[in-house]
Each structure stands twice: as C-alpha cells, then as structure tokens.
Scaffold this motif. Sequence first.
Motif, PDB file in Angstrom:
ATOM      1  N   CYS A 202      -0.755  -6.926  11.719  1.00 31.36           N
ATOM      2  CA  CYS A 202       0.652  -6.752  11.377  1.00 31.36           C
ATOM      3  C   CYS A 202       0.920  -5.286  11.069  1.00 31.36           C
ATOM      4  CB  CYS A 202       0.982  -7.618  10.160  1.00 31.36           C
ATOM      5  SG  CYS A 202       2.713  -7.468   9.694  1.00 31.36           S
TER       6      CYS A 202
ATOM      7  N   LYS B 167       3.921  -4.345   9.692  1.00 31.83           N
ATOM      8  CA  LYS B 167       5.139  -4.321   8.885  1.00 31.83           C
ATOM      9  C   LYS B 167       4.948  -3.652   7.528  1.00 31.83           C
ATOM     10  CE  LYS B 167       8.248  -6.555  11.443  1.00 31.83           C
ATOM     11  NZ  LYS B 167       7.623  -6.235  12.729  1.00 31.83           N
ATOM     12  N   PHE B 168       3.786  -3.736   6.987  1.00 37.64           N
ATOM     13  CA  PHE B 168       3.494  -3.102   5.686  1.00 37.64           C
ATOM     14  C   PHE B 168       4.494  -3.472   4.598  1.00 37.64           C
ATOM     15  CE2 PHE B 168       0.977  -0.584   8.609  1.00 37.64           C
ATOM     16  CZ  PHE B 168      -0.203  -0.436   7.917  1.00 37.64           C
ATOM     17  N   CYS B 169       4.706  -4.754   4.404  1.00 41.62           N
ATOM     18  CA  CYS B 169       5.445  -5.185   3.212  1.00 41.62           C
ATOM     19  C   CYS B 169       4.622  -4.686   2.015  1.00 41.62           C
ATOM     20  CB  CYS B 169       5.557  -6.704   3.174  1.00 41.62           C
ATOM     21  SG  CYS B 169       6.443  -7.353   4.600  1.00 41.62           S
TER      22      CYS B 169
ATOM     23  N   PHE C 131       3.784  -5.681  -0.817  1.00 33.53           N
ATOM     24  CA  PHE C 131       2.930  -6.560  -1.629  1.00 33.53           C
ATOM     25  C   PHE C 131       1.710  -7.055  -0.857  1.00 33.53           C
ATOM     26  CE2 PHE C 131       6.397  -8.893   0.361  1.00 33.53           C
ATOM     27  CZ  PHE C 131       5.698  -9.797   1.150  1.00 33.53           C
ATOM     28  N   CYS C 132       1.633  -6.785   0.449  1.00 38.69           N
ATOM     29  CA  CYS C 132       0.762  -7.572   1.323  1.00 38.69           C
ATOM     30  C   CYS C 132      -0.458  -6.812   1.812  1.00 38.69           C
ATOM     31  CB  CYS C 132       1.590  -8.050   2.514  1.00 38.69           C
ATOM     32  SG  CYS C 132       0.657  -9.122   3.629  1.00 38.69           S
TER      33      CYS C 132
ATOM     34  N   VAL D 207      -2.329  -7.883   4.425  1.00 39.45           N
ATOM     35  CA  VAL D 207      -2.657  -8.219   5.823  1.00 39.45           C
ATOM     36  C   VAL D 207      -2.794  -6.995   6.734  1.00 39.45           C
ATOM     37  CG1 VAL D 207      -1.758  -9.380   7.908  1.00 39.45           C
ATOM     38  CG2 VAL D 207      -1.935 -10.619   5.749  1.00 39.45           C
ATOM     39  N   PRO D 208      -1.878  -6.011   6.672  1.00 41.81           N
ATOM     40  CA  PRO D 208      -2.056  -4.862   7.573  1.00 41.81           C
ATOM     41  C   PRO D 208      -3.379  -4.127   7.341  1.00 41.81           C
ATOM     42  CG  PRO D 208       0.161  -4.904   6.706  1.00 41.81           C
ATOM     43  CD  PRO D 208      -0.626  -5.934   5.924  1.00 41.81           C
TER      44      PRO D 208
ATOM     45  N   GLN E 244      -0.383 -13.325  12.832  1.00 40.82           N
ATOM     46  CA  GLN E 244       0.182 -12.906  11.529  1.00 40.82           C
ATOM     47  C   GLN E 244       1.653 -12.558  11.669  1.00 40.82           C
ATOM     48  OE1 GLN E 244      -3.130 -11.694  12.029  1.00 40.82           O
ATOM     49  NE2 GLN E 244      -3.922 -13.050  10.460  1.00 40.82           N
TER      50      GLN E 244
ATOM     51  N   HIS F 268       8.426 -13.149  11.688  1.00 38.71           N
ATOM     52  CA  HIS F 268       9.131 -12.206  10.826  1.00 38.71           C
ATOM     53  C   HIS F 268      10.599 -12.151  11.257  1.00 38.71           C
ATOM     54  CE1 HIS F 268      10.398  -8.558   8.817  1.00 38.71           C
ATOM     55  NE2 HIS F 268       9.278  -8.595   8.117  1.00 38.71           N
TER      56      HIS F 268
ATOM     57  N   GLN G 274      10.969 -14.266   1.559  1.00 39.71           N
ATOM     58  CA  GLN G 274      10.361 -13.691   0.336  1.00 39.71           C
ATOM     59  C   GLN G 274      11.326 -13.558  -0.831  1.00 39.71           C
ATOM     60  OE1 GLN G 274       7.301 -13.820   0.816  1.00 39.71           O
ATOM     61  NE2 GLN G 274       6.831 -13.206   2.901  1.00 39.71           N
TER      62      GLN G 274
ATOM     63  N   ARG H 199      10.865  -4.978   3.344  1.00 41.51           N
ATOM     64  CA  ARG H 199      11.000  -6.038   4.350  1.00 41.51           C
ATOM     65  C   ARG H 199      11.837  -5.572   5.545  1.00 41.51           C
ATOM     66  NH1 ARG H 199       8.086 -10.356   5.111  1.00 41.51           N
ATOM     67  NH2 ARG H 199       9.914 -11.536   5.736  1.00 41.51           N
TER      68      ARG H 199
HETATM   69 FE1  SF4 Z   1       3.026  -8.424   7.727  1.00 43.55          FE
HETATM   70 FE2  SF4 Z   1       3.888 -10.769   6.717  1.00 43.55          FE
HETATM   71 FE3  SF4 Z   1       2.213  -9.202   5.300  1.00 43.55          FE
HETATM   72 FE4  SF4 Z   1       4.759  -8.444   5.651  1.00 43.55          FE
HETATM   73  S1  SF4 Z   1       4.071 -10.275   4.533  1.00 43.55           S
HETATM   74  S2  SF4 Z   1       2.915  -7.137   5.891  1.00 43.55           S
HETATM   75  S3  SF4 Z   1       5.160  -9.210   7.705  1.00 43.55           S
HETATM   76  S4  SF4 Z   1       1.754 -10.232   7.256  1.00 43.55           S
END
Ligand code: SF4
Length: 466
Positions: free
Chosen positions: A166, A168-170, A172-173, A175-176, A210, A249, A276, A288
């Motif tokens: 991903c 997007k670099f939210c 809080f997240c 995943v990236p 993701q 997303h 969210q 976001r």
């Molecule tokens: Fe990516 Fe979803 Fe994490 Fe945002 S919340 S960074 S869209 S995986």
Amino acid sequence: MTAPRKLHIKSYGCQMNVYDAQRMVDTLAPEGFVETASVDDADLVILNTCHIREKASEKVYSELGRLRVAKDAAAEQGRKMNIVVAGCVAQAEGNEIIRRAPVVDVVVGPQSYHHLPQLLAKAKAGGRALETEFPIEDKFGFLPAPKPAAIRARGISSFVTVQEGCDKFCTFCVVPYTRGTEVSRPVARIVDDVKRLADNGVCEITLIGQNVNGYHGEGPDGRPWPLGTLLRRLAEIPGIVRLRYSTSHPRDVEDTLIEAHRDLPELMPYVHLPVQSGSDRILGLMNRKHTAQDYVDVIDRFRDARQDIAFTSDFIVGFPGETEEDFEATLALVTQIGYAGAYSFKYSPRPGTPAAEMQETVSAAVMDERLVRLQELIDNQQSAFNAATIGQTVDVLFERAARNPGQIVGRTPWLQPAHVMASEDIIGKVLPVTITSLERYSLLGHLTTPLSPSLPSAPSHTVMGA
Ligand code: SF4
Ligand code: 5AD
C-alpha cells in the motif's frame, strides 16, 4: 518412504494472512509436510504474525516462550522442532526477533514465502535464517510481480491475491512499512490461477490485496488494467459464479469498478470500504486524503449503479486529538450510510508511524466509552440489515454440511450464513432460498423450489440491480 513431517501453523490477523498461511502449507507440501492441529507433535511450527493490533510484538514473544517449552519437550524425545516467525511482525522486527529469541530458526517476511524450503534447509543444517527483503526495482523502476501462485482449491470458495502492499501511508498504519509498496500481479497469471481453481471445483473467488481497488496489473494488451476490467475478465471463466474483492480504499474507486457492479451478476453486491472516521479534521490527521462527503459520494455512485449493494467499514475511535464533536461526526456518518456491519477499533500507536508521535492522546476511558457507543450503533444496523431479509427470497451459494444433522449451510450475496434442510447434492450450487427466521447472525430458510431430479445442475443466479 519417509514419514511425512508435521507442520503446525498459527495465523493471526487479516484475510491476506489466512491466504498466506494456506500458501505456506502448499509451498511446503512438496517437501513432505502435512498439517497438524497440535503444536506438540509438530516438526515445524510457523507463527504467521499480524502487526495491526496492540502489543503485537509482545504477544509474539510470549507465544515464543510457550513454544520454547514445546521445542524442549520435543528435543527430550529426540525430535527436532523448527520454529518459523512469518508475517508482518517478522517483516518489521526480524533482526530483533533473531536477537531476542534463540528458539526461532527462521524469520521470513511476506515477500519471501516461496523461499521457505531453502530457509528451512539452512535451519536443518544448524544455522538460523532471516529473509525480510522487499523486492528490488529493476533499472526501469518496475518491481517484480508478487510471487504467490494461487493456493490449491479448498472447498468451493477461494482467495486469490491480485495486489500486495500500500502506498497510502495513513498515519496510524504499519502496512506500507510491513507489506511494502503497491505491486499488482499481471492479469494473465490471475486468469490462469482462477481457471485452475475453477477446474478444481471452486466457484467463488475473493480477490485480495491491501488496497485491492488500486489494482493496476499488466493486461494482455500490455497496458495496466484496473480492477473493474479484471473482474469482467474473470466473470467469463466457466464455473465462476461469484466474485468478491477486499479491501478497498475510497479514493481509488474508479468508474470501471462501479460499471462492473452495474453489469456483472457474478460480482456480489457487498463491499468493504473502510472510512476510519466521519470527521474531516481527523481524516486529515490520518492522511486519508478524502473527506466524509467524498466518501458519501463514492457510496452514492455504487448505490446508483446497483441498488441492493451493502457496505461494511472499519473505524478507529480515539485517534490522537479526536474530540467528542469529531466522534459524533463518525456516529452521524454511520447513521447516514447505514452499514451491514463494521469493525471498530480503539486507536493504538504503532511504533514508526507518524501518529505514534502525536501528543494529544485520548484517554483509555474515553476510548472505551466511544467504542461501546459506536459498536451499539453498528450492531443495531447489522441486526436491522439481517432482519430485513426475513420473508425475502435470496440466492445462497451452498458450502458444506452444517453442524445440525440434515442442514446445509451457505452464504447469501451479503455473506450472511443461511441454513436449509436439504441433501448434500446442493453443495456448490447457487439456489434461491426463502428466509423464514434469523438466529443471532445466521439466517434460516427453505429452498424456494424444492430440489427435484430434473433440476439443472448448473448454478443459477438471480440478476439483481442491472
Ligand atoms: Fe494503506 Fe489501508 Fe493502511 Fe491506509 S489503512 S496505509 S490505505 S493499508
Ligand atoms: N490502531 C487501531 N486500529 C488500526 N487499524 C490499523 N492500524 C490501527 C491502529 N494503529 C485498523 C484500521 C484498518 C484495520 C485493518 O485495522 O481500521 O482499516
């Protein structure tokens, strides 16, 4: 012939991890591994970790503490038990795991599961192995397509990875950082995988990634195809009667996807679209890149294309700086949309993410209280959504015999479990069911047209919306 070696795999977290666990099992099957439900008699234990939840790494270390006892007991019986840590905690904290937990033989990140046999060979030779590399760009700046081939068929429904990572670099997240940048698999490979699964009895495919609707894999014409076009191609594959995808997303909802929902009866009218928060201020702090109104507009586009579409979402309460007013904006958005269900979480800081540095934290008591209020609202919406099917006739894809003798269970287009009294012949078919009652989250009903020997065996589906 050597006796099969036993593999126990413990998986946490999201659908991608469920899929990856099956992928690891399939990768190790040619090495002579068979799955076992018990840790104690396993030759190989894999912890497939998740980094999303609070105290993720502490939980891994306490699990490893328990595994050390099992490993020692195996050694006393003259057996070697290898321990692998996989998943997002492995990716994020690989070196630290190797340093802190001598019990671990292999640490492997999600991009490297296809190397498990080689990594285990190293462990067998007495070494310890760590592989958490991300794929490296070639000189044209292209990333190699993710390695996973589709898992082998297990029943009538299967996941297929189409996209990983991903961008997007939210704030809080993780995943990236743990799953890396967005990479899509080429269309041809996905088509091959789905054809093979269909040949082995699978009739429902859930495409996972993701940021699945950011899909842009290379099409047969050499151009990137969006998710909607991929879905159109997959709907043509004989035997595939249901298609789903997750997780999306709101910023990446292209018209081609909306049109696919309008045109494809195979594409189920059930979309997981996390928002969210309902507060524009918090959405901004979360990075976001959309407002609450943008989200409502996206939902409206889906609903205009397909009237019976239902939505689920993810929510975070207590993001740093969230005021009562911000939280009420979330409640207002939930009320406005009307969900079929949703997951809601208390914010918890993830080390290394920008939000973890934010100072204005919300107290645990306030978070608890907001979570209860949000969940109550969502539960009421979910119950109302389920109750609305009573008296309706809905298509059910039958999956397996239920626990109650004589009952077969399947899923409605909205993933609700539905039970009927019928013979096992209906497994793998889509049949109309008249819903008569609701027990907790499960629907009860009867086949609208009683099965007769003359009933065609080809799956049916009602065309709704279009
Ligand atoms: Fe990516 Fe979803 Fe994490 Fe945002 S919340 S960074 S869209 S995986
Ligand atoms: N705190 C709380 N919830 C989180 N999620 C992701 N990161 C965090 C975090 N740091 C939730 C989001 C996401 C879901 C998979 O997990 O709602 O959509």
